[in-house]
Structure formats: C-alpha cells, structure tokens
Enzyme design. Structure first.
Site, PDB file in Angstrom:
ATOM      1  N   ARG A 237       0.856  -1.176  -0.086  1.00  7.55           N
ATOM      2  CA  ARG A 237      -0.091  -0.138  -0.060  1.00  7.55           C
ATOM      3  C   ARG A 237       0.979   1.311   0.010  1.00  7.55           C
ATOM      4  O   ARG A 237       1.914   1.371   0.517  1.00  7.55           O
ATOM      5  CB  ARG A 237      -0.846  -0.003   1.434  1.00  7.55           C
ATOM      6  CG  ARG A 237      -2.044  -1.021   0.982  1.00  7.55           C
ATOM      7  CD  ARG A 237      -3.172  -0.603   0.106  1.00  7.55           C
ATOM      8  NE  ARG A 237      -4.436  -1.321  -0.106  1.00  7.55           N
ATOM      9  CZ  ARG A 237      -4.481  -2.311  -0.915  1.00  7.55           C
ATOM     10  NH1 ARG A 237      -3.464  -2.427  -1.803  1.00  7.55           N
ATOM     11  NH2 ARG A 237      -5.614  -2.743  -1.102  1.00  7.55           N
ATOM     12  N   GLU A 266      -3.428   8.131  -5.110  1.00  5.90           N
ATOM     13  CA  GLU A 266      -3.148   7.616  -6.485  1.00  5.90           C
ATOM     14  C   GLU A 266      -4.516   8.170  -7.374  1.00  5.90           C
ATOM     15  O   GLU A 266      -5.945   8.182  -6.432  1.00  5.90           O
ATOM     16  CB  GLU A 266      -3.543   6.179  -6.362  1.00  5.90           C
ATOM     17  CG  GLU A 266      -2.088   5.344  -5.815  1.00  5.90           C
ATOM     18  CD  GLU A 266      -2.307   3.858  -5.480  1.00  5.90           C
ATOM     19  OE1 GLU A 266      -1.121   3.371  -5.136  1.00  5.90           O
ATOM     20  OE2 GLU A 266      -3.433   3.388  -5.545  1.00  5.90           O
ATOM     21  N   HIS A 288      -0.367   1.057  -9.872  1.00  9.53           N
ATOM     22  CA  HIS A 288      -1.073   0.232  -9.287  1.00  9.53           C
ATOM     23  C   HIS A 288      -1.600  -0.990 -10.255  1.00  9.53           C
ATOM     24  O   HIS A 288      -2.997  -1.203 -10.331  1.00  9.53           O
ATOM     25  CB  HIS A 288      -2.218   0.887  -8.728  1.00  9.53           C
ATOM     26  CG  HIS A 288      -2.487   0.145  -7.430  1.00  9.53           C
ATOM     27  ND1 HIS A 288      -2.871   0.773  -6.324  1.00  9.53           N
ATOM     28  CD2 HIS A 288      -2.746  -1.111  -7.041  1.00  9.53           C
ATOM     29  CE1 HIS A 288      -3.328  -0.084  -5.233  1.00  9.53           C
ATOM     30  NE2 HIS A 288      -3.155  -1.349  -5.831  1.00  9.53           N
TER      31      HIS A 288
END
Length: 403
Positions: A237, A266, A288
């Site tokens: 994370r 993000e 991601h």
C-alpha cells in the site's frame, strides 16, 4: 418476491475488457466508477448489497443506505471500508483473497530485476545507436549484480510474501522477514527484528496491509539504516512508504533504487516529488497494476460472485469483520431497524443478526409476520429456505412472549 438490489460502484476497476455480469443474483445497477462520498450516497441509498473497490464505505457515505447488509470489494485490501461502522450497523464485509498472488509476486521481480540489472540503461544504450557504433561485442559500463547470495528482506509474510520468498530462494537469495504484529507463525524463514531487517537486506520488498502499524513505516530515518546499495520494492500500500522521504533518500544516494506499484495518493499527485525523478535506473513507478493480469481480474470478478451467492445462501465467505456474537449484545445495537422491539430477549440473538435472509426487505424464505402496535416483524417459524433453522422456533416463541 423482490430480488435483492445490488449496486456495483466501480465496474471498470476490473477493466472494461473483463465481463462483469451479476444479473442472476438480483436487481443490479452498474456504475463505471464512483469516487466521492456524495456519489456513493446517491447511488447506494436503496441498495441491499454493494460491490466496490476503492469507493469510501463509511458513515458519511452509508448513513442514508438503511437497507445495506453486505459489502464485498473487488480486492484483498479493504482499508476504504470503516469496519467499526459496519459492525455497528450489522453490515457484513467480504474481500477476495489469493486471486492475484501469482501476479503480484511476478511484478515484484519484474521491478527488482529491471533495477538490479540496470535494464533501462542497457535498452537505451542499444536503441540510441551507441552499441552499433562500438567495436567490441559487449558493453557493461554500469555495474549490475546477481540475486544469488544476497539477502532478500520481506515485510508481510502472507500469501504474496511467502510466494516472493519462495522465488527469491530459487534465485539463491537468503530470505529474512519482519512481522509488524509479531504474531507471524511462519517458520520456513528467519524472523528478525525491524532494525536487523533494514541493516541486512539487499532487497527489501513490502507485502503488508495498511494499518496504524504500517503507515509511514518506511521513512527517511528507517531508510538511513539500510545499505546504500539496497533496493526497495513496494507492491503493498502506498502510505507504507513516505513518498517525500523516499525521493530525498534516492536523490541523496541513501538507497540505490526503488520500484513502486503504489503511492501515497493515487493517481500520482502533481506535487509528489517522486514524479520529478526521471531516471528509470533509479526509480520505476507503475500505475497500481501488479494485481491486474487478465487471469487475476477474471478470478477477482468470479470470487466476488461467489461472495454474494454465499451471503444470499446464508453462508459466510471471506468475511473480514466478526459476525455478531451469540447472546444478548445485540440489544446495544441501536442502529438495528427493529430496535427496541426485542428488548427482553436476553438469552437469544434476534433473527436480524442471526439470519442473513432476515436482513433483506423481502426474505427468500417466505416468512409470515407478527404485528404488535406499529411494529411488524418477521415470523420465521415455518421458513422454507435451505439454511439451518435450528434456533428459529425458540427465538420466535420468545418474541411472542415479550412483544
């Protein structure tokens, strides 16, 4: 018989190329993406079941969604869900486990290999024409190294961490790990304290969930304890690593390089200093995507389907918040839509907590009803739905006595 209302808030989070069709499960509404609290509020106000990914699931977004009894996420992580609030409301929350283990482990090594072998430099060396202009057959002007004999440190020895450890061992690396909670039962690899992990790791990869224990775990002070030649890989994370501190450490040569698939915010914020580091031999950032192979996304969609089916069948599958305790604690739940009808049932859980079907506005078990004043509750004594009815008669008899 009304079908449960299901809202899919982030259908495109698994990619528009992957079919997402849950229509056999209920009355389904699909949204391509949902980001804000206000969007969630409007879209789930009539929902019984929510399927989401990163959309905020908390009191602000769910307070007007009185029918919601089940949330399942297109993910393993569920830090977008306020579990304390869901527990208070009696909302069950499910995730998807082990669907992307292979891909995240693969991406861990894609990042590490690219950085450790300086592949961006050598790819550019050939494509720039420099290789064609030299007279010798080979070029290795920037040193690179082997994994064999190196120490690979891991934080987060779950399914992904163990897969990474297995692959690192196959490369000939020595694996050590640190348990943030101190409760790991893994005995296949040496468990060390945090300072030892930082000091000895040549490659440090992160595979831990985000929590109060891991937020900002890797910061400037901790990076200063690492080898200057070390690589940092974060596929966990974003907030586990302080991004500003990492940019400083890379610019000052405190670390050799970093590979990131996750960031503090993000998509990447314009002010994130990592975005100013353009040298891909020092820093590689991917958007991601470590979880997102075609195979993994298909598995994720199907696992969510199985989670919903299990809930509708009165089963608990991949539930991440504790189910209601047996006994009388439910009397404290003033969020229950039937409170305080059941005051006095000190020896029983009410059916609202005990039976997932009872939570739906129209049970699939075709119940009768008991009416007391302005209260109308379900009488499940003759329920014909195929889940265990062993407590129904006792509970309903008690209800008749006390209401």
């Amino acid at each position: 018989m009304n079908k449960p209302k299901i809202v899919v808030l982030e259908r495109n989070s698994v990619g528009p190329d992957i079919p997402v069709d849950y229509n056999e499960l209920g009355e389904v509404t699909y949204y391509e993406n949902t980001v804000t609290v206000e969007e969630v509020q409007e879209r789930v106000k009539d929902a019984d079941i929510i399927i989401c990914n990163k959309a905020p699931m908390n009191e602000a977004s769910l307070k007007d969604a009185s029918n919601v009894r089940f949330i399942t996420v297109f993910a393993t992580g569920y830090d977008n869900v306020d579990l304390a609030y869901c527990n208070k409301r009696g909302i069950l929350v499910a995730n998807v486990v082990d669907y992307a283990t292979a891909m995240v482990a693969q991406h861990t090594f894609a990042l590490a290999l690219s950085l450790y072998e300086k592949l961006p430099h050598y790819d550019n060396y050939v494509k720039s024409g420099e290789y064609g202009n030299q007279r010798r057959f080979s070029n290795f002007d920037v040193p690179f190294y082997e994994f064999e004999g190196k120490t690979w440190g891991i934080i987060g020895m779950g399914n992904i961490g163990r897969r990474v450890a297995k692959i690192a061992t196959a490369f000939g690396a020595k694996v050590i790990f640190y348990s943030v909670t101190g409760k790991s039962t893994v005995t296949d690899y040496p468990q060390v304290d945090f300072d030892t992990l930082l000091k000895e790791s040549d490659i440090l990869s992160l595979h831990c969930p985000l929590s109060d224990l891991t937020r900002n775990l890797i910061n400037y002070d901790t990076m200063c304890k690492m080898k200057n030649s070390a690589l940092l890989i974060n596929v966990a994370r974003g907030p586990v690593v302080n991004n500003a501190d990492l940019a400083r450490a890379l610019n000052e040569g405190i670390l050799s390089g970093a590979g990131l698939d996750v960031l503090e915010k993000e998509p990447i914020a314009p002010e994130n200093p990592l975005g100013q580091i353009k040298d891909s031999n020092k820093l590689i950032i991917t958007p991601h995507l470590a979880w997102a192979s075609v195979e993994a996304r298909v598995r994720c969609v199907e696992e969510v389907r199985e989670n919903v089916k299990a809930f509708l069948n009165g089963e608990e599958r991949n539930i991440v918040n504790p189910k209601p305790e047996t006994g009388s604690r439910f009397f404290e739940n003033k969020a229950c839509q039937y409170y305080p009808c059941h005051t006095g049932l000190k020896d029983f859980n009410c059916l609202f907590c005990y039976c997932p079907m009872y939570r739906l506005p129209d049970c699939l078990g075709n119940p009768n009803y008991i009416e007391r004043g302005d209260k109308r509750i379900k009488d499940c004594s003759n329920c014909n739905y195929p889940h265990n009815p062993s407590h129904y008669d006792a509970i309903m008899n008690k209800l008749r006595e006390t209401i």
